[in-house]
Enzyme design. Structure first.
Site, mmCIF file in Angstrom:
data_model
loop_
_atom_site.group_PDB
_atom_site.id
_atom_site.type_symbol
_atom_site.label_atom_id
_atom_site.label_comp_id
_atom_site.label_asym_id
_atom_site.label_seq_id
_atom_site.Cartn_x
_atom_site.Cartn_y
_atom_site.Cartn_z
ATOM 1 N N GLN A 152 1.695 1.769 6.875
ATOM 2 C CA GLN A 152 0.629 2.346 6.027
ATOM 3 C C GLN A 152 1.264 2.946 4.762
ATOM 4 O O GLN A 152 2.267 2.432 4.298
ATOM 5 C CB GLN A 152 -0.213 3.372 6.804
ATOM 6 C CG GLN A 152 -1.107 2.751 7.876
ATOM 7 C CD GLN A 152 -0.391 2.468 9.186
ATOM 8 O OE1 GLN A 152 0.323 3.301 9.691
ATOM 9 N NE2 GLN A 152 -0.594 1.296 9.747
ATOM 10 N N GLY A 168 0.396 -4.279 9.236
ATOM 11 C CA GLY A 168 0.610 -5.712 9.072
ATOM 12 C C GLY A 168 1.734 -5.899 8.076
ATOM 13 O O GLY A 168 1.568 -5.631 6.893
ATOM 14 N N HIS A 169 2.912 -6.268 8.554
ATOM 15 C CA HIS A 169 4.075 -6.421 7.674
ATOM 16 C C HIS A 169 4.464 -7.890 7.605
ATOM 17 O O HIS A 169 4.709 -8.513 8.623
ATOM 18 C CB HIS A 169 5.246 -5.580 8.205
ATOM 19 C CG HIS A 169 4.994 -4.098 8.118
ATOM 20 N ND1 HIS A 169 5.812 -3.157 8.661
ATOM 21 C CD2 HIS A 169 3.998 -3.417 7.518
ATOM 22 C CE1 HIS A 169 5.325 -1.951 8.395
ATOM 23 N NE2 HIS A 169 4.219 -2.091 7.704
ATOM 24 N N LYS A 174 6.336 -3.289 1.865
ATOM 25 C CA LYS A 174 7.480 -2.601 2.486
ATOM 26 C C LYS A 174 8.383 -3.571 3.242
ATOM 27 O O LYS A 174 9.603 -3.477 3.185
ATOM 28 C CB LYS A 174 6.988 -1.513 3.454
ATOM 29 C CG LYS A 174 6.271 -0.371 2.769
ATOM 30 C CD LYS A 174 5.711 0.616 3.755
ATOM 31 C CE LYS A 174 4.474 0.172 4.469
ATOM 32 N NZ LYS A 174 3.252 0.008 3.692
ATOM 33 N N ASP A 220 0.227 -1.490 2.315
ATOM 34 C CA ASP A 220 0.323 -2.875 1.826
ATOM 35 C C ASP A 220 1.115 -2.990 0.528
ATOM 36 O O ASP A 220 0.842 -3.863 -0.301
ATOM 37 C CB ASP A 220 -1.087 -3.487 1.630
ATOM 38 C CG ASP A 220 -1.921 -3.371 2.880
ATOM 39 O OD1 ASP A 220 -1.400 -3.677 3.960
ATOM 40 O OD2 ASP A 220 -3.093 -2.944 2.766
#
Ligand code: IMP
Length: 433
Positions: free
Chosen positions: A224, A40-41, A16, A13
């Site tokens: 991650q 989750g991006h 990225k 988180d």
């Protein structure tokens, strides 16, 4: 064809996707190389906010080819849901998104087992996202997994592979006194999506090689973070894949010679979602302030993230493991406006000072952070275009991190939007090509 790898330097988180989004115009290809729907991006652009889980976020650019690499574990149903949302929002995907035939399938039993291990089997829960990641990788390494290539088979052979998987994993479910899954239901669900998904599935090692030989620039989008890496992270409180730069090679088929730029993404403070050691965690008012200002809630699960100060011990360790050529520092806006900011420079354990990142959990539990405190700076003063225009104390903070980490900080993110990014000279090397 030199490639760029983007890897999180903390516990995930770090922001990225924003950096991928910023650099994507200089690249032609984006590849996810590990993990799956646990990621989750988030990207915020002129068309709004986009949340990605399995599809690489760089796909938002129409010139880009997107690849889900062989190192991933893919939930095919969740993939199709994610794809549907993108298409509904006007993103043209046809002919430019590929899934590796060697990536593994996350089966429905994997999700059930993931949750069961968390609630009933483990001594202490990891705080998994519940997406079936651990059991899917377990089957892969146990050589019982099903690869995405299964969807390329005829219906009878696909049925046979699904049957073998469901029958085997039902034995585990029965052992744990859970109701077995219906083979008929799982097989029919798989048959229903076969034609929808099969045309995305190819030998991506081959495609990547071809793109590379054509001189296309490749971006490898990590998920991650280093401290969640299966080998180098805070085991067992980690995910099940290789989140470090090394994973970008095994998860795609590229060679070390192909990589020329490794960018470590670090938040200006630290967060962690799920359980496990976190020496600089702030459980009081400052932690809450960081969480609310940084909107620190998981993109995948909505869980509140644990927040704390920047940890130099952990960050130096992740620089060392990945050999970052540069760093992007994100969310500077979140710590702006605080009267003071702190950096953890060492851990103290029973009166002893530790500057190395411990490998043993028992040591972690006894570690207290040793802080260096710096004066804060104004919240509004960071809406600037260049590093030199930042307030003196913000520059001091960044320069101190840079000096201690021994790596140039090329990008500073001061907000979620594309434009809220300060770029320092290293990044301009792209424009010269
Ligand atoms: P799993 O990958 O779902 O098995 O979760 C293992 C650990 O990694 C848990 O602590 C999760 O919260 C954490 N984790 C997994 N994916 C992410 C991510 O994308 N960002 C941050 N933490 C993650």
């Amino acid at each position: 064809m030199p490639a760029t790898v983007i890897v999180g330097g903390q516990w995930g988180d770090e922001g990225k996707a924003k950096v991928v989004d910023y650099l994507m115009p200089h690249h032609d290809v984006v590849i996810r190389f590990q993990g799956g729907a646990n990621a989750g991006h988030t990207v915020v652009n002129d068309d709004g906010r986009f949340a990605f889980h399995q599809i690489p976020s760089g796909i938002l650019y129409p010139h880009v080819t997107g690849i889900l690499g062989n190192g991933m574990v893919i939930d095919p149903f969740a993939f199709l849901d994610e794809l549907k949302v993108l298409i509904e929002r006007g993103i043209e995907i046809d002919g430019r998104l590929f899934i590796s035939s060697a990536a593994h399938v996350v089966m429905p039993t994997h999700r059930i087992l993931d949750n069961l291990y968390e609630t009933d089997i483990r001594e202490e829960s990891i705080g998994s996202t519940g997406k079936g990641i651990g059991p899917a990788y377990s089957d892969k390494y146990d050589r019982r997994g099903m690869r995405m290539a299964a969807f390329l088979l005829d219906k009878e052979n696909l049925f046979n592979l699904v049957r073998i998987h469901v029958e085997q994993n039902n034995k585990f479910l029965e052992y744990f006194k859970m109701p077995p899954l219906s083979l008929k239901k799982v097989a029919s669900d798989f048959a229903n999506i076969k034609d929808l998904i099969s045309h995305f599935i190819v030998d991506t090692q081959d495609i990547i090689y071809e793109l590379k030989m054509k001189g296309k620039r490749i971006m490898l989008e990590g998920a991650q973070g280093t401290l969640l890496d299966i080998d180098h992270g805070t085991y067992p409180f980690v995910t099940s894949s290789s989140c470090c730069v090394g994973g970008a090679l095994t998860g795609t088929g590229l060679s070390p010679k192909d990589i020329d730029r490794t960018i470590g993404i670090y938040k200006s403070y630290t967060t962690r979602v799920g359980n496990g050691p976190f020496p600089t965690e702030l459980t009081g008012e400052v932690g809450t302030t960081l969480r609310e200002r940084g909107k620190e809630y998981g993109t995948t699960t909505g869980r509140p993230r644990r927040c704390g100060w920047f940890d130099l011990v952990a960050s130096k360790y992740s620089v060392r493991l990945n050999g970052f050529s540069e760093i992007a520092l994100t969310k500077l806006d979140v710590i702006s406006g605080l009267p003071a900011v702190k950096i953890c420079t060492a851990y103290s354990m029973n009166g002893e000072t530790l500057t190395r990142f411990p490998q043993e959990l028992s040591v972690f539990h006894k570690c207290e952070p040793v802080y260096e405190e710096l004066p804060g700076w104004g919240e509004d003063e960071i809406r600037v275009d260049s590093f030199d225009e930042l307030p003196k104390n913000a520059r001091r903070y960044i320069e101190l991190l840079e000096e201690r980490l021994g790596v140039k900080i090329s990008f500073i993110s001061t907000g979620p939007a594309r434009g809220e990014t300060i770029v320092r000279e290293a990044a301009y090397s792209f424009d010269k090509q």
